[in-house]
Write a protein that holds these residues in place. Sequence first.
Motif, PDB file in Angstrom:
ATOM      1  N   ARG A   1      -5.394 -35.226  47.577  1.00 40.47           N
ATOM      2  CA  ARG A   1      -4.537 -35.184  46.392  1.00 40.47           C
ATOM      3  C   ARG A   1      -5.246 -34.447  45.257  1.00 40.47           C
ATOM      4  NH1 ARG A   1      -3.605 -40.790  44.760  1.00 40.47           N
ATOM      5  NH2 ARG A   1      -2.554 -40.879  46.772  1.00 40.47           N
ATOM      6  N   ARG A   2      -6.543 -34.730  45.082  1.00 38.88           N
ATOM      7  CA  ARG A   2      -7.290 -34.058  44.021  1.00 38.88           C
ATOM      8  C   ARG A   2      -7.373 -32.551  44.281  1.00 38.88           C
ATOM      9  NH1 ARG A   2     -12.906 -35.683  41.065  1.00 38.88           N
ATOM     10  NH2 ARG A   2     -11.440 -37.013  39.979  1.00 38.88           N
ATOM     11  N   LYS A   3      -7.552 -32.144  45.529  1.00 41.49           N
ATOM     12  CA  LYS A   3      -7.600 -30.715  45.860  1.00 41.49           C
ATOM     13  C   LYS A   3      -6.294 -30.029  45.451  1.00 41.49           C
ATOM     14  CE  LYS A   3     -10.903 -30.813  49.714  1.00 41.49           C
ATOM     15  NZ  LYS A   3     -11.071 -30.606  51.186  1.00 41.49           N
ATOM     16  N   ARG A   4      -5.163 -30.707  45.718  1.00 37.82           N
ATOM     17  CA  ARG A   4      -3.869 -30.136  45.350  1.00 37.82           C
ATOM     18  C   ARG A   4      -3.726 -30.024  43.836  1.00 37.82           C
ATOM     19  NH1 ARG A   4       1.610 -30.917  48.569  1.00 37.82           N
ATOM     20  NH2 ARG A   4       0.894 -30.679  50.701  1.00 37.82           N
ATOM     21  N   ILE A   5      -4.180 -31.049  43.137  1.00 39.65           N
ATOM     22  CA  ILE A   5      -4.078 -31.035  41.672  1.00 39.65           C
ATOM     23  C   ILE A   5      -4.916 -29.904  41.100  1.00 39.65           C
ATOM     24  CG2 ILE A   5      -4.631 -32.331  39.579  1.00 39.65           C
ATOM     25  CD1 ILE A   5      -4.067 -34.901  41.229  1.00 39.65           C
ATOM     26  N   VAL A   6      -6.151 -29.748  41.576  1.00 39.57           N
ATOM     27  CA  VAL A   6      -7.033 -28.680  41.088  1.00 39.57           C
ATOM     28  C   VAL A   6      -6.432 -27.312  41.394  1.00 39.57           C
ATOM     29  CG1 VAL A   6      -9.286 -27.586  41.407  1.00 39.57           C
ATOM     30  CG2 VAL A   6      -9.128 -30.077  41.228  1.00 39.57           C
ATOM     31  N   ALA A   7      -5.896 -27.157  42.604  1.00 37.34           N
ATOM     32  CA  ALA A   7      -5.287 -25.878  42.984  1.00 37.34           C
ATOM     33  C   ALA A   7      -4.090 -25.551  42.094  1.00 37.34           C
ATOM     34  CB  ALA A   7      -4.873 -25.918  44.455  1.00 37.34           C
ATOM     35  N   THR A   8      -3.284 -26.569  41.782  1.00 38.51           N
ATOM     36  CA  THR A   8      -2.107 -26.345  40.937  1.00 38.51           C
ATOM     37  C   THR A   8      -2.509 -26.025  39.503  1.00 38.51           C
ATOM     38  OG1 THR A   8      -0.862 -27.904  42.322  1.00 38.51           O
ATOM     39  CG2 THR A   8       0.099 -27.312  40.211  1.00 38.51           C
TER      40      THR A   8
ATOM     41  N   LEU B   1      -5.595 -23.214  34.328  1.00 40.74           N
ATOM     42  CA  LEU B   1      -6.552 -24.228  33.895  1.00 40.74           C
ATOM     43  C   LEU B   1      -7.518 -24.534  35.034  1.00 40.74           C
ATOM     44  CD1 LEU B   1      -4.036 -26.651  32.131  1.00 40.74           C
ATOM     45  CD2 LEU B   1      -5.584 -25.050  31.003  1.00 40.74           C
ATOM     46  N   ASP B   2      -8.718 -25.017  34.712  1.00 43.95           N
ATOM     47  CA  ASP B   2      -9.682 -25.306  35.778  1.00 43.95           C
ATOM     48  C   ASP B   2      -9.919 -26.810  35.906  1.00 43.95           C
ATOM     49  OD1 ASP B   2     -11.511 -26.060  33.776  1.00 43.95           O
ATOM     50  OD2 ASP B   2     -12.228 -24.009  33.572  1.00 43.95           O
TER      51      ASP B   2
ATOM     52  N   LEU C   1      -9.447 -32.153  34.360  1.00 41.61           N
ATOM     53  CA  LEU C   1      -9.022 -33.355  35.083  1.00 41.61           C
ATOM     54  C   LEU C   1      -9.197 -34.639  34.289  1.00 41.61           C
ATOM     55  CD1 LEU C   1     -10.353 -32.619  38.701  1.00 41.61           C
ATOM     56  CD2 LEU C   1      -7.973 -32.571  37.910  1.00 41.61           C
ATOM     57  N   GLN C   2     -10.332 -34.846  33.657  1.00 39.72           N
ATOM     58  CA  GLN C   2     -10.621 -36.107  32.991  1.00 39.72           C
ATOM     59  C   GLN C   2     -10.366 -36.065  31.479  1.00 39.72           C
ATOM     60  OE1 GLN C   2     -11.117 -38.740  34.908  1.00 39.72           O
ATOM     61  NE2 GLN C   2     -10.925 -37.255  36.585  1.00 39.72           N
ATOM     62  N   ARG C   3      -9.697 -35.037  31.036  1.00 40.54           N
ATOM     63  CA  ARG C   3      -9.362 -34.945  29.622  1.00 40.54           C
ATOM     64  C   ARG C   3      -7.943 -35.477  29.379  1.00 40.54           C
ATOM     65  NH1 ARG C   3     -10.580 -28.783  28.394  1.00 40.54           N
ATOM     66  NH2 ARG C   3     -10.026 -29.363  26.263  1.00 40.54           N
TER      67      ARG C   3
ATOM     68  N   GLY D   1       0.192 -24.630  23.892  1.00 40.28           N
ATOM     69  CA  GLY D   1       0.416 -23.800  25.071  1.00 40.28           C
ATOM     70  C   GLY D   1      -0.224 -24.385  26.320  1.00 40.28           C
ATOM     71  N   GLN D   2      -1.418 -24.961  26.177  1.00 42.42           N
ATOM     72  CA  GLN D   2      -2.080 -25.591  27.324  1.00 42.42           C
ATOM     73  C   GLN D   2      -1.315 -26.821  27.800  1.00 42.42           C
ATOM     74  OE1 GLN D   2      -5.920 -26.020  25.380  1.00 42.42           O
ATOM     75  NE2 GLN D   2      -6.841 -24.473  26.721  1.00 42.42           N
ATOM     76  N   ARG D   3      -0.776 -27.596  26.847  1.00 47.39           N
ATOM     77  CA  ARG D   3       0.006 -28.770  27.238  1.00 47.39           C
ATOM     78  C   ARG D   3       1.261 -28.358  28.004  1.00 47.39           C
ATOM     79  NH1 ARG D   3      -1.680 -31.033  22.063  1.00 47.39           N
ATOM     80  NH2 ARG D   3       0.202 -30.237  21.054  1.00 47.39           N
ATOM     81  N   GLN D   4       1.870 -27.241  27.615  1.00 45.76           N
ATOM     82  CA  GLN D   4       3.045 -26.780  28.352  1.00 45.76           C
ATOM     83  C   GLN D   4       2.653 -26.324  29.751  1.00 45.76           C
ATOM     84  OE1 GLN D   4       5.981 -27.578  28.490  1.00 45.76           O
ATOM     85  NE2 GLN D   4       7.007 -26.438  26.866  1.00 45.76           N
ATOM     86  N   ARG D   5       1.481 -25.747  29.914  1.00 48.07           N
ATOM     87  CA  ARG D   5       0.988 -25.370  31.236  1.00 48.07           C
ATOM     88  C   ARG D   5       0.774 -26.631  32.100  1.00 48.07           C
ATOM     89  NH1 ARG D   5      -1.420 -20.125  31.711  1.00 48.07           N
ATOM     90  NH2 ARG D   5      -1.100 -18.930  29.810  1.00 48.07           N
ATOM     91  N   ILE D   6       0.278 -27.703  31.476  1.00 49.02           N
ATOM     92  CA  ILE D   6       0.092 -28.964  32.204  1.00 49.02           C
ATOM     93  C   ILE D   6       1.443 -29.515  32.651  1.00 49.02           C
ATOM     94  CG2 ILE D   6      -0.658 -31.379  31.962  1.00 49.02           C
ATOM     95  CD1 ILE D   6      -2.810 -30.236  29.972  1.00 49.02           C
ATOM     96  N   ALA D   7       2.447 -29.436  31.772  1.00 52.19           N
ATOM     97  CA  ALA D   7       3.787 -29.904  32.126  1.00 52.19           C
ATOM     98  C   ALA D   7       4.354 -29.097  33.295  1.00 52.19           C
ATOM     99  CB  ALA D   7       4.714 -29.809  30.912  1.00 52.19           C
TER     100      ALA D   7
END
Length: 541
Positions: free
Chosen positions: A410-417, A423-424, A428-430, A438-444
């Motif tokens: 699951r973590r591999k998929r999250i990092v890849a996405t 984003l890198d 993950l832990q932020r 703009g970064q928050r929209q990328r997370i969404a």
Amino acid sequence: MSAPGQESGTPLLAIEGLSVRFNDTVAVDDIAFEIGRDQRVALVGESGSGKTVTALAILRLLRDAQVTGSIRFDGEDLLVKSERAMRGLRGSDIAMIFQEPMSALNPLYTIGEQIAETIVLHDGVTKKEAYGRAAGLLERTGIPEPRRRIFDYPHQLSGGQRQRVMIAMALACRPRLLLADEPTTALDVTIRGQIVELLLELQREEAKKPGGGMSVLLITHDLNLVRRFAQRVAVMERGKLVEVGTVEQIFEAPQHPYTQRLIASRPERNVVPVLPIAPVLLEARGVVVDFPTRLPGFKGWWHKGRFRAVNDATVSVRQGETLGIVGESGSGKSTLAMAMLGLQRTAAGQIEFQGKPLKSYLGREKLSLRSHLQVVFQDPFSSLSPRQTIERIVGEGLALHRPDLGSEERRKRIVATLREVGLDRTALQRYPHEFSGGQRQRIAIARTLVLEPRVIVLDEPTSALDVSIQQQVLRLLTDLQRKYNLGYVFISHDLEVIGAMAHRVAVMQNGAIVEAGDVDRIFDEPAHPYTRKLLKAALSR
């Protein structure tokens, strides 16, 4: 003898050496500019540049901040005034339109009560007279049926309508200085035009009164609005003022490299044509959505009624296609999109995903359907949980839809996405508050993309972003669509964005689709008067 600061050559507001520091963070760094009487000044710059902090410093609304320098209003330094004196100035002499109306309006009181309270407090009129003036202000800011809507609560209005209520509240006491923080962010092009004309008209009216006049500090990332409304422009970058000049100087001959980049940032069309054999992913036919409401009756009695938000709408989205839905606030755009996702319980009509009615999806099929139909909302800050890390936010859907995946997979998929959206793994832990808009929209976007959806509804995904970040997000969405053959339902009041992103467009007015077709045909040869009105308002900005 004239009052202090009333001499003709004295500016209404003079800021000198203003610095704002939060602990070790410098938000505003030694800036200086002036606003003359009856003058319109625009303060522009990207998110985090210090624009809003500057406005809040003027009103002394910053807590836990070290503010130095001087802010002279009508010749008197606001930074040395008592809190009691400042309360007398706020709302009457200096008023502010805040950027996010839903957090600024009280959800427990009707909008009429909230506007009337301001009028009664500062003008001392009766409550009946205050309500009459409140209805008049709502009408002037473009809200239909104002004498009925003053009894509505904030949640009963669309985002654009709530913003108009905020503008009405700020104008209620005719302030001498209006601080407008992104006042048209959530408004469609025709209402933006109305608001601009309203502010100009009020300014003209106040200038005719003895000792009157209203100056405006406009904080915005909408450069078209700046060009149309402002007389002077101040450009901020990372807390510093990098350039100040007239509108003509800034737009025609910008001197600073940052200003040049801002002026050059416009949506670029780079979409891939849809294949003729592309299958229909999502289709809605004859959709009707009604909401219960209260209607005025005989001798002040109220009776139950219903409000038709969507009326007999038919649209479809093919694989790899972007359907743009445009129209004024309250026209039914978002309601139709939520109905297409199966999220409107009162919706009637036929809605199908890949040829199968949504109502026929049951059990695990229905769960699978949810992963294929995703949505990115307008404001990522309110849609992302502030108490969860980015890893949990992005991985929440995976935990529900793919319980077969182990924690490492699951973590591999999250990092890849996250990498897909720029984003890198350090994210993950932020938490959401540690990222820019703009970064928050990328997370969404990553949160929806990780589920490998077929269709994504994008509800005003760039309206709260400044122009350079908007350009980056639009480019990202185009790349993702090309790579994964995604279908988009793109809701926006910004016709420039729709022109850059959409293959086809549906125009909505009062809940009905009045015109639909290929985006080039609609933009070049609009058939309906309402479409022509929208395009004229957009082109005249």
